[in-house]
Scaffold this motif. Structure first.
Motif, PDB file in Angstrom:
ATOM      1  N   LEU A   1       0.837  -1.204   0.000  1.00 11.05           N
ATOM      2  CA  LEU A   1       0.000   0.000   0.000  1.00 11.05           C
ATOM      3  C   LEU A   1       0.871   1.252   0.000  1.00 11.05           C
ATOM      4  O   LEU A   1       0.575   2.237  -0.701  1.00 11.05           O
ATOM      5  N   SER A   2       1.964   1.225   0.752  1.00 17.11           N
ATOM      6  CA  SER A   2       2.883   2.360   0.800  1.00 17.11           C
ATOM      7  C   SER A   2       3.522   2.606  -0.572  1.00 17.11           C
ATOM      8  O   SER A   2       3.772   3.744  -0.960  1.00 17.11           O
ATOM      9  N   ALA A   3       3.793   1.520  -1.288  1.00 15.80           N
ATOM     10  CA  ALA A   3       4.444   1.636  -2.594  1.00 15.80           C
ATOM     11  C   ALA A   3       3.589   2.369  -3.613  1.00 15.80           C
ATOM     12  O   ALA A   3       4.120   2.967  -4.552  1.00 15.80           O
ATOM     13  N   VAL A   4       2.264   2.339  -3.444  1.00 13.37           N
ATOM     14  CA  VAL A   4       1.373   2.996  -4.416  1.00 13.37           C
ATOM     15  C   VAL A   4       0.695   4.214  -3.804  1.00 13.37           C
ATOM     16  O   VAL A   4      -0.270   4.741  -4.388  1.00 13.37           O
ATOM     17  N   ALA A   5       1.169   4.685  -2.649  1.00 13.99           N
ATOM     18  CA  ALA A   5       0.518   5.796  -1.946  1.00 13.99           C
ATOM     19  C   ALA A   5       0.463   7.060  -2.808  1.00 13.99           C
ATOM     20  O   ALA A   5       1.498   7.528  -3.286  1.00 13.99           O
TER      21      ALA A   5
END
Length: 462
Positions: free
Chosen positions: A97-101
């Motif tokens: 999720l952090s990678a596509v924030a």
């Protein structure tokens, strides 16, 4: 037991057990420090500020600290391996999720909240399983040495690895890297066995969990508010302190009623363990506080990019690696108190060098001697501090003390980033950098005092 028949090096069976546990500590420590070199990249990409990134990092560390005690208790009820795997899954989802924030809010949800919750679930089993599977002091020192070595390397090498990934690909790829490591750990975990069966009837103190988490969050958020609103800081600190007082009163009330509390007060009756917990807290405060301070100063004040900043931290990584991997040999030659005391002396000397050398020399290499000393000092004492605490309690209390131990360590990490970061972010100048490092050195003296008062014990023998 995993240590059966091992008087020399670790057996193949031991290595299979240690691999996922040590890698888990590595990736959680990596997550706590690798964002330090992405400050400029994240703030520009997500249209936020240096303070916004600092808040995200601090919340991640704080969530770990606040939930580590409940996480340790849940292992008794649901099993250590099950909690370990559940934590890995939650952590992996948070990393992706952090990678596509698209913005800071989603980054905080993925990195700070989900990764923090996942870490709080998976880290207590690491230390509980190590203590239960390695029953003699020599093999346990060896196992903790391996785990703390990878944990220290993750924290110290996080800036270098994160800097390389950020410069070559993107800061988002660093979170994909975390997710891939998590997948590898899940695969390796098939060799893990839980030596104690879970007890589904074991009560869980929900009120205590809420009060302890709320109290810790309020205290750290109060520190973060120091550079914006002094009155808000005072209010948050006061309410946080009152909430923690309420928590301890709640614990005593449950014990008096014959009910199992979240945290037994008996954990605080062991002088050796108490002093060991103080040293753990200060060690991680120094590691994460200095890491954030140096990384932010290099990027914001001196204009270094992610990879240049990461390369500077190689000196700390080398120091940590050298002394952490020598933990077993050092434990056989020197008492644990001596190692912890020496570690603080060297670490504080490293901070002093970081202040004096950086003010005197403009070159990036001026950071290397201080960071090397910092890494050497921390590497010497990380393992004996953990061993002192974990070995002070019997098997039936390992869930509680592991959760408390990791909570205290991660609270130190969040306090280090909050205290040093708040001082630095308030000015973002050379003088602010010096002030932040001086504050860290002062806290280091508290850790040194605790180490000096540890009872003397003979060196570990195989």
């Amino acid at each position: 037991m995993a240590d059966t028949g091992t008087s020399g090096g670790p057996s193949a069976a031991q290595r299979r057990v240690l691999a996922p546990l040590a890698l888990a500590q590595f990736i959680c420590s990596f997550a706590g420090s690798n964002m330090n070199v992405m400050i400029n990249d994240i703030s520009e990409d997500l249209d936020t500020t240096v303070q916004g990134v600092q808040v995200a990092i601090t919340i991640f560390l704080l969530v770990m600290a606040a939930l580590m005690i409940p996480g340790g208790k849940l292992t008794d009820r649901y099993g250590r391996k099950r909690c370990f795997l559940a934590g890995l899954v939650v952590y992996g989802i948070g990393a992706l999720l952090s990678a596509v924030a698209p913005g800071l809010g989603v980054l905080i949800l993925g990195n700070s909240i989900l990764e923090g919750v996942g870490t709080a679930l998976l880290i207590p089993p690491v230390y509980i399983l190590t203590t239960l599977l390695f029953t003699d002091m020599a093999s346990r020192a060896r196992a903790f040495g391996t785990i703390m070595a990878l944990g220290g390397i993750g924290a110290a090498a996080g800036p270098l690895i994160g800097g390389l990934i950020t410069s070559w690909i993107s800061w988002r790829a660093a979170f994909v890297f975390q997710a891939l490591v998590i997948a590898l750990i899940i695969v390796l975990s098939r060799h893990l066995e839980d030596p104690l069966p879970p007890d589904p009837t074991r009560p869980f103190d929900t009120v205590g969990a809420v009060l302890s988490a709320a109290g810790l969050v309020l205290v750290v958020m109060g520190i973060l508010a120091a550079d914006d609103n002094v009155w808000l800081m005072i209010a948050l600190l006061a309410v946080g302190a009152l909430t923690l007082l309420w928590f301890f009163r709640h614990v005593r009330a449950r014990e008096a009623a014959g009910k199992e509390p979240l945290l037994s007060t008996s954990l605080f009756r062991d002088r050796t363990s108490n002093l060991g917990l103080v040293t753990q807290n200060v060690q991680w405060l120094l590691l994460m506080g200095s890491s954030f301070t140096v990384a932010a100063y290099l990027q914001v004040v001196r204009g270094y990019d992610a990879i240049e900043t990461g390369v500077v931290f190689t000196a700390a990584t080398v120091g940590l690696l050298a002394t952490s991997l020598a933990a077993e040999r050092l434990a056989k030659r020197w008492p644990q108190r001596t190692l912890i005391t020496a570690g603080f002396v060297v670490t504080i000397a490293g901070i002093v060098v970081l202040i004096s050398m950086v003010n005197s020399f403009p070159s990036a290499w001026a950071f290397a001697p201080g960071l090397l000393l910092l890494g050497l000092g921390l590497g010497v004492m990380l393992t004996p501090s953990v061993n002192v605490v974990q070995s002070s309690f019997p098997e039936e209390q390992q869930g509680e003390i592991s959760g408390l131990s990791r909570s205290v360590s991660n609270l130190g990490s969040s306090l280090g980033t909050a205290v040093a970061g708040t001082i630095l972010v308030a000015g973002l100048t050379a003088s602010a950098y010096a002030a932040a490092m001086i504050a860290l050195a002062a806290v280091g003296l508290i850790g040194l005092a605790a180490a000096v008062f540890l009872p003397g014990t003979p060196a570990t023998r195989a």
